[in-house]
Design a protein around this motif. Structure first.
Motif, short mmCIF file in Angstrom:
data_model
loop_
_atom_site.label_atom_id
_atom_site.label_comp_id
_atom_site.label_asym_id
_atom_site.label_seq_id
_atom_site.Cartn_x
_atom_site.Cartn_y
_atom_site.Cartn_z
N GLY A 165 0.83 -1.20 0.00
CA GLY A 165 0.00 0.00 0.00
C GLY A 165 0.86 1.25 0.00
O GLY A 165 2.08 1.20 -0.17
N GLU B 160 -8.23 -3.43 -0.96
CA GLU B 160 -7.08 -2.68 -0.49
C GLU B 160 -7.44 -1.80 0.71
O GLU B 160 -8.41 -1.05 0.66
N PRO B 161 -6.66 -1.89 1.79
CA PRO B 161 -6.93 -1.03 2.95
C PRO B 161 -6.40 0.38 2.70
O PRO B 161 -5.58 0.60 1.81
N ARG B 162 -6.86 1.30 3.48
CA ARG B 162 -6.33 2.66 3.40
C ARG B 162 -4.94 2.70 4.02
O ARG B 162 -4.69 2.12 5.07
N GLY B 163 -4.02 3.40 3.38
CA GLY B 163 -2.70 3.59 3.93
C GLY B 163 -1.75 2.45 3.61
O GLY B 163 -1.92 1.71 2.64
N THR B 164 -0.73 2.29 4.48
CA THR B 164 0.35 1.33 4.28
C THR B 164 0.38 0.32 5.41
O THR B 164 0.35 0.69 6.59
N GLU C 178 -8.96 -3.40 10.49
CA GLU C 178 -10.17 -2.89 9.81
C GLU C 178 -10.60 -1.55 10.41
O GLU C 178 -11.03 -0.64 9.68
N SER D 97 -8.24 1.29 9.19
CA SER D 97 -8.18 1.55 7.74
C SER D 97 -9.23 2.59 7.32
O SER D 97 -10.28 2.71 7.94
#
Length: 379
Positions: free
Chosen positions: A61, A125-129, A376, A379
């Protein structure tokens, strides 16, 4: 990964890791095994090895928040094989428990993290890294493991938002505690000098044990601080005292004292050193003091990470976890000062570093779901 396959996946990966004889600092292929799983998910793998230690930094990510899942593959020596009911490096299930060195500390935590991320990414895809920081030098000197990787990444300008360490933190049942801080650890090898001589002629000698005795009394009775709402008062403990030549008629020429402070956020390492040197000097000792600082105390204040962890634990176990700051040191001591909200959460720690180390099989997938729930919510 199909959801109904996940429970077996956590167990299988935990067993595969236990089967690798990764006595610190030997990773024994554990990181390579985990790296294969992560690479299949699209993680970029980077090896930041140093001093014979294996360090894996894997990222997926981009952008914020940067959430680190951290752990170690190395384990402490198992001791004599005859003391174990089964081979410590051959995972075995008995009466609902998985036995093996590293079962609780902390190969089950690593396996649960990997499977949690596999399930999470299967949803999109989750938000961020997302990042994994895995080392084979936590049970040893910890000089070339997480400490080293953090310094390398700091130099690149990276600053994490959250860090979750998979140490075994539960007291009696999974989820009953979340570690949100740790005391600092400051140790000292103190050598007190005297003058060797015959016990029948004490006037011709200078007994360092006698000189040390009133100092030791003062050190053990001093109140170093009062602690605070998050930490107990700083403690002082002697771990070794040695003197003498082995002969019963010789006054020794020196005496060696090894001691350790577990200190809270009300004290600093420099403050404690100054206080100790003040006591030693006031008693007129001739001495050498070799200090070592294993880690500063840290505390994660209530924020997004703690709230996410509490909610995830409640969803999976129904428990309201206690916020804990006790226990020994862990690699969280390197992550928290980096700027991350840092917590530790993992399986029950009753058997860690013990003969017949084990983890409840039913807890493996539940731990993975806790990690997934935390991610979760972030994210």
């Amino acid at each position: 990964m199909a959801d109904d396959a996940a429970p077996q996946a956590v167990l299988d990966l935990t067993c595969a890791l236990i089967a690798r004889r990764s006595l610190t600092p030997d990773d024994a292929g554990c990181c390579a095994l985990i790296g294969e799983r992560l690479a299949a998910l699209g993680f970029a793998l980077e090896w930041i090895d140093a001093g014979g230690v294996t360090n894996l930094w894997a990222t997926c990510g981009s952008g914020a928040p940067l959430t680190i899942l951290a752990g170690h593959t190395d384990v402490v020596p198992p001791g004599s094989r005859k003391d174990w009911l089964s081979d410590p490096f051959v995972p075995e299930i008995r009466d609902g428990m998985l036995y093996g060195r590293g079962a609780a500390d902390m190969k089950s935590g690593l396996a649960a993290m990997v499977v949690a991320v596999e399930r999470l990414l299967a949803q999109g895809e989750p938000r961020g890294t997302l990042a994994f920081l895995i080392t084979s030098d936590e049970e040893g000197s910890a000089l070339h493991g997480t400490r080293h990787v953090v310094e390398v990444l700091k130099a690149r300008g990276l600053v994490p938002d959250y860090a979750i360490v998979g140490e075994a933190t539960a007291a009696e049942s999974l989820g009953d505690r979340i570690t949100i801080g740790r005391r600092g650890s400051l140790g000292c090898n103190l050598r007190v000098f005297g003058k060797q001589g015959h016990v029948a002629y004490p006037e011709k000698a200078d007994n360092p044990i006698h000189r040390l005795a009133p100092v030791l009394l003062e050190l053990t009775t001093t109140v170093w601080d009062q602690g605070n709402m998050h930490f107990p008062p700083t403690s002082f403990q002697v771990s070794n005292l040695h003197a003498g030549t082995g002969a019963n008629n010789v006054i020794p020429g020196d005496a060696e004292l090894v001691f350790n402070f577990r200190f809270c956020t009300e004290s600093t390492a420099d403050d404690l050193k100054d206080l100790v040197h003040g006591i030693l000097d006031r008693h007129g000792l001739r001495y050498e003091a070799d200090w070592w600082l294993s880690g500063e105390p840290f505390l994660t204040r209530e924020g997004a990470l703690i709230k996410a962890a509490q909610a995830a634990v409640a969803d999976v176990t129904g428990l309201t976890p206690a916020l804990f700051t006790g226990g020994g040191t862990s690699d969280a001591r390197f992550l928290a000062p980096w700027g991350a909200e840092t917590i530790e959460i993992g399986p029950v720690n009753d058997s860690i570093h013990k003969i017949n180390e084990h983890v409840l099989v039913a807890d493996l997938d539940r731990l993975s779901r806790i990690y997934q729930g935390v991610l979760e919510r972030l994210s």
